[in-house]
Design a protein around this motif. Structure first.
Motif, PDB file in Angstrom:
ATOM      1  N   GLY B  40       0.804  -1.213   0.000  1.00 24.71           N
ATOM      2  CA  GLY B  40       0.000   0.000   0.000  1.00 24.71           C
ATOM      3  C   GLY B  40       0.836   1.261   0.000  1.00 24.71           C
ATOM      4  N   ILE B 239     -14.917  -7.821  10.716  1.00 23.60           N
ATOM      5  CA  ILE B 239     -13.959  -8.851  10.328  1.00 23.60           C
ATOM      6  C   ILE B 239     -14.621 -10.228  10.345  1.00 23.60           C
ATOM      7  N   TYR B 252     -13.242 -10.474   3.051  1.00 22.28           N
ATOM      8  CA  TYR B 252     -11.886 -10.960   3.298  1.00 22.28           C
ATOM      9  C   TYR B 252     -10.883 -10.192   2.445  1.00 22.28           C
ATOM     10  N   TYR B 254     -11.285  -7.199   1.223  1.00 17.21           N
ATOM     11  CA  TYR B 254     -11.219  -5.825   1.730  1.00 17.21           C
ATOM     12  C   TYR B 254     -10.304  -5.743   2.954  1.00 17.21           C
ATOM     13  N   GLN B 256      -7.950  -7.840   3.901  1.00 18.10           N
ATOM     14  CA  GLN B 256      -6.552  -8.093   3.557  1.00 18.10           C
ATOM     15  C   GLN B 256      -5.906  -6.835   2.966  1.00 18.10           C
ATOM     16  N   PHE B 258      -7.168  -3.388   2.954  1.00 21.96           N
ATOM     17  CA  PHE B 258      -7.238  -2.083   3.604  1.00 21.96           C
ATOM     18  C   PHE B 258      -7.047  -2.139   5.110  1.00 21.96           C
ATOM     19  N   LYS B 259      -7.213  -3.305   5.713  1.00 19.48           N
ATOM     20  CA  LYS B 259      -6.988  -3.361   7.162  1.00 19.48           C
ATOM     21  C   LYS B 259      -5.616  -3.933   7.473  1.00 19.48           C
ATOM     22  N   PHE B 260      -5.226  -5.003   6.747  1.00 13.48           N
ATOM     23  CA  PHE B 260      -3.943  -5.639   7.055  1.00 13.48           C
ATOM     24  C   PHE B 260      -2.833  -5.150   6.122  1.00 13.48           C
ATOM     25  N   ASN B 261      -3.193  -4.326   5.138  1.00  7.52           N
ATOM     26  CA  ASN B 261      -2.214  -3.775   4.193  1.00  7.52           C
ATOM     27  C   ASN B 261      -1.470  -4.824   3.377  1.00  7.52           C
ATOM     28  N   ASN B 262      -2.115  -5.950   3.092  1.00  7.05           N
ATOM     29  CA  ASN B 262      -1.509  -6.933   2.195  1.00  7.05           C
ATOM     30  C   ASN B 262      -2.102  -6.742   0.799  1.00  7.05           C
ATOM     31  N   TYR B 263      -1.741  -5.665   0.138  1.00  7.92           N
ATOM     32  CA  TYR B 263      -2.363  -5.352  -1.147  1.00  7.92           C
ATOM     33  C   TYR B 263      -2.057  -6.412  -2.202  1.00  7.92           C
TER      34      TYR B 263
END
Lengths: 438, 299
Positions: B40, B239, B252, B254, B256, B258-263
């Protein structure tokens, strides 16, 4: 003629399409030229409205404030900051994403010329100042507030059940988890609920040993104290010490002012909640806005251990074209005696700027708290705060852990299963973390 | 004539320019990101097929897949059933029901409410301690303990399904009615004369002639259903609580991203979702039309 008409229609249509496009980009993009805005500010609450009006009057400038609800705030702000298109000159950051943002370099480095904020370092509550630093020790964001927490309770109930409503004496009765449960038992005997829900005590789960979720080696740490919190939460539920009103739910708010009905084991009972575990901002933006009848009947005291919750930082956008004015605003919010004195008296916010707090803490009283000097209390609590425990993972890991505890309290999972699932979820969200394999 | 051709290109140019910038470019970029570890911000490193390998062994994605199907399936069965029954009643020549337009708008109304309002409304109605639903059920004695609707996996999924049904059956009903009114009255009159009963008319005339409409509803609903996101996101903590039962595929994705920053990984999830949608849409299509085509060729 036909040909002419064709060309004409094409031009009209194209003009329509193009003007629609450009109109769009103007409103969402660079509005400086179109609306004569001197400064753009983004935040997730409306608390900056009044300061902005003051700032506009003082400097004769026009400021545009964009408020984005906290749930969407990072998602909306991040692309704007990354691309620089339509970005604000000043933006605030909540503690939940503060760490990510200071390290990403979105905020201007305030340690260097012409800001040199390190020179005024001693004017701030140390933990507040330290949290605005990036990993190289440069200050990126400042805050005007400090957010230690306490337990807000109703004086009338304390007097009836505990025989005193004095914050110090009540605080002594709540200075350890064991004592909290003793008080809870007394509350239950008289038909009161100690807390609205089990989550209330989560801040005390750190105990006297506050540790970050993730340490320097990128290892996820679930401390003994945090695991113990599961048992405390379970105990609250099993002994019916709470009103089963989940945080931020309608009944949670309702229970602040009047007794609520609770259904448990097929029986309905009416119960009044004795106390809410909230930080400084909980007083003026949660309690005061929801309480009518019991205003003046409240007081604040310490819990088993000091903690802090939330907090708003602000800084200048690194790529802003108007840094001077932007920093003027930051300066007003965080360093200006006159403004901050008014702000504190108006809102009751506990400031982190010591020259002002030292000035006003002596005779500060709050009507809502029955005339208690909450300022002095919170400043004492603020000294105990350990800034090193904030990590960029906190928000998600807190949610995961809160879920795990809930599953255990509801009796759906054993403690081991709940902990195991917490580890799995943490690993899934953050593959880089070193998670204990159990 | 040749000159005129150029105007055609000018006319379609705006669409293509916008389409290329806002649709094709992001889709292509997502494809590229699905091979990287983009977080991100900062730079993205190419990691090859690692994200796809992870996707195939991701138990949370599998869970999300089945959750999505469960929630969509129950909702679709009820929604299409309700729409058909209503269409049957309203189109029945013998009953001659009045006020079709009125009912059509009443049934369609829930579809116009923004999803956040719907979530808020049902959040309050389904509240464990103070919700109206539990109050009613307790008062008429159907249950003795309040049900924590949104805290039990089964009831939480059922709640979402029923809310979706409530929101969408009106839409399906209108489309079905449009299909029904497209069927020539002659068939029904002939059936009436031949003495067919309602059920026979329905199964032998209405349903077969409605097949293209039903297929349309099914595929659009399937695609929409696989993208189920907003209601599960807003009803509980975002979540997928309780116990991951409201964790849908797009939610899931979303989280990954925007919350966990695993783009990077989220992009791979997006392409996984695309493949799944493609497979099931073609299966539905094949299932409904495959046989007919073969027969047609034989003739």
């Amino acid at each position: 003629m036909k040909k002419f008409l064709g060309i004409f229609m094409t031009i009209v249509l194209l003009a329509g399409v193009l003007s629609a496009c450009s109109g769009d980009s103007k409103s969402s993009g660079d509005s400086k030229s179109s609306k004569d805005v001197d400064l753009k500010i983004w935040s997730f609450t409306d608390e900056l409205k009044k300061p902005i009006t003051k700032f506009e009057e003082k400097n004769g400038v026009k400021v545009e404030l964009t408020i984005v609800p906290i749930a969407d705030y990072p998602t909306k702000l991040k692309p704007v900051l990354e691309s620089g298109v339509g970005a604000p000159d000043v933006f605030t950051g909540e503690i939940a994403f503060l760490k990510q943002w200071v390290d990403a370099g979105y905020w201007e480095n305030l340690s260097k010329d012409p800001y040199n904020v390190d020179e005024i370092k001693d004017n701030y509550v140390p933990y507040v100042f330290d949290l605005g630093k990036d990993k190289d020790g440069n200050v990126r964001a400042l805050s005007w507030q400090t957010t230690p927490g306490g337990i807000f309770y109703k004086r009338s109930i304390a007097k009836e059940v505990l025989g005193t409503d004095d914050p110090t004496e009540v605080g002594n009765m709540l200075n350890s988890m064991d004592n909290v449960f003793k008080v809870a038992e007394k509350m239950k005997e008289k038909g009161y609920s100690m807390f609205p829900d089990e989550g209330s005590i989560r801040w005390f789960s750190q105990g006297d040993n506050p540790q970050p979720w993730v340490n320097d080696k990128n290892e996820l740490k679930l401390t003994e104290q945090k695991i113990e919190f599961m048992d405390y939460a379970k105990k609250l539920r099993e002994n019916s010490y709470t009103a089963l009103a989940a945080e931020w739910s309608p009944s949670w708010f309702e229970a602040m002012d009047k007794p609520i009905k609770v259904k448990e084991n097929g029986k309905e009972k009416e119960t009044e909640v004795f106390s809410y575990v909230l930080p400084t901002w909980g007083l003026h933006s949660v309690l005061k806005t929801n309480v009518k009848e019991s205003a003046g009947d409240w007081a604040v005291t310490n819990g088993p251990s000091p903690y802090f919750w939330g907090g708003t930082w602000l800084g200048v956008y690194e790529k802003s074209e108007n840094k001077e004015l932007a920093y003027d605003f930051v300066k007003m919010m965080t360093q200006e005696d006159e403004f901050l004195t008014d702000w504190a008296k108006e809102t009751g916010d506990v400031l982190s700027y010591l020259p002002v707090t030292n000035e006003i803490k002596g005779d500060f009283t709050d009507e809502f708290l029955g005339g208690q000097n909450n300022y002095q209390f919170f400043l004492e609590q603020a000294k105990e705060i350990e800034p090193g425990i904030v990590t960029k993972y906190d928000q998600q890991l807190d949610t995961f852990y809160g879920n795990a505890v809930q599953q255990y309290v509801d009796g759906k999972k054993s403690k081991e299963e709940a902990v195991k699932e917490f580890y799995q979820k943490a690993q899934n969200a953050y593959p880089d973390l070193k998670v204990p394999k159990k | 004539m040749k000159k005129l051709d150029r105007y055609g290109y000018v006319f379609i140019a705006p669409f293509w320019i916008i389409f290329l910038i806002f649709s094709i470019y992001p889709v292509a970029l997502t494809f590229y990101y699905s091979f990287t570890n983009y977080s991100g911000s900062g730079t993205a490193e190419v990691v090859g097929l690692a994200n796809y390998a992870r996707l195939l062994s991701d138990s949370y994605f599998v869970e999300a897949f089945f959750n999505t199907w469960k929630i969509w399936g129950i909702n679709f069965a009820l929604q299409i059933g309700l729409a058909l029954v209503l269409a049957l009643i309203f189109s029945d020549m013998r009953m001659k029901l009045k006020g079709l337009a009125f009912f059509r708008s009443i049934f369609y109304l829930p579809n116009l409410i923004t999803i956040s309002s719907v979530a808020l409304l049902f959040g309050i109605l389904l509240d464990w301690q103070h919700g109206s639903l539990n109050m009613i059920l307790l008062n008429i004695g159907l249950i003795s303990e309040p049900i924590n609707w949104l805290n039990e996996p089964a009831t939480a999924q059922l709640s979402v399904s029923l809310i979706l049904t409530w929101m969408w059956f009106g839409h399906s009903f209108i489309v079905v009615m449009a299909g029904v009114s497209g069927i020539s009255k002659d068939y029904y009159e002939a059936a009436l004369i031949d003495g067919a009963n309602r059920w026979q008319t329905f199964t032998k005339i209405t349903i077969p002639l409605l097949k293209p409409i039903l297929l349309y509803i099914m595929i659009t609903s399937l695609i929409g259903g696989l993208q189920l996101f907003d209601l599960p996101m807003l009803l509980t903590d975002g979540i997928g609580s309780p116990d991951g039962s409201l964790n849908t595929m797009v939610l899931y994705l979303y989280n990954q991203a925007f919350k966990f920053n695993n783009y990077g990984y989220a992009s791979a999830v997006a392409y996984g979702l695309f493949v799944i949608t493609l497979i099931f849409s073609s299966l539905v299509f094949k299932g409904m039309y495959g046989n007919e085509r073969k027969q047609a060729r034989k003739v």
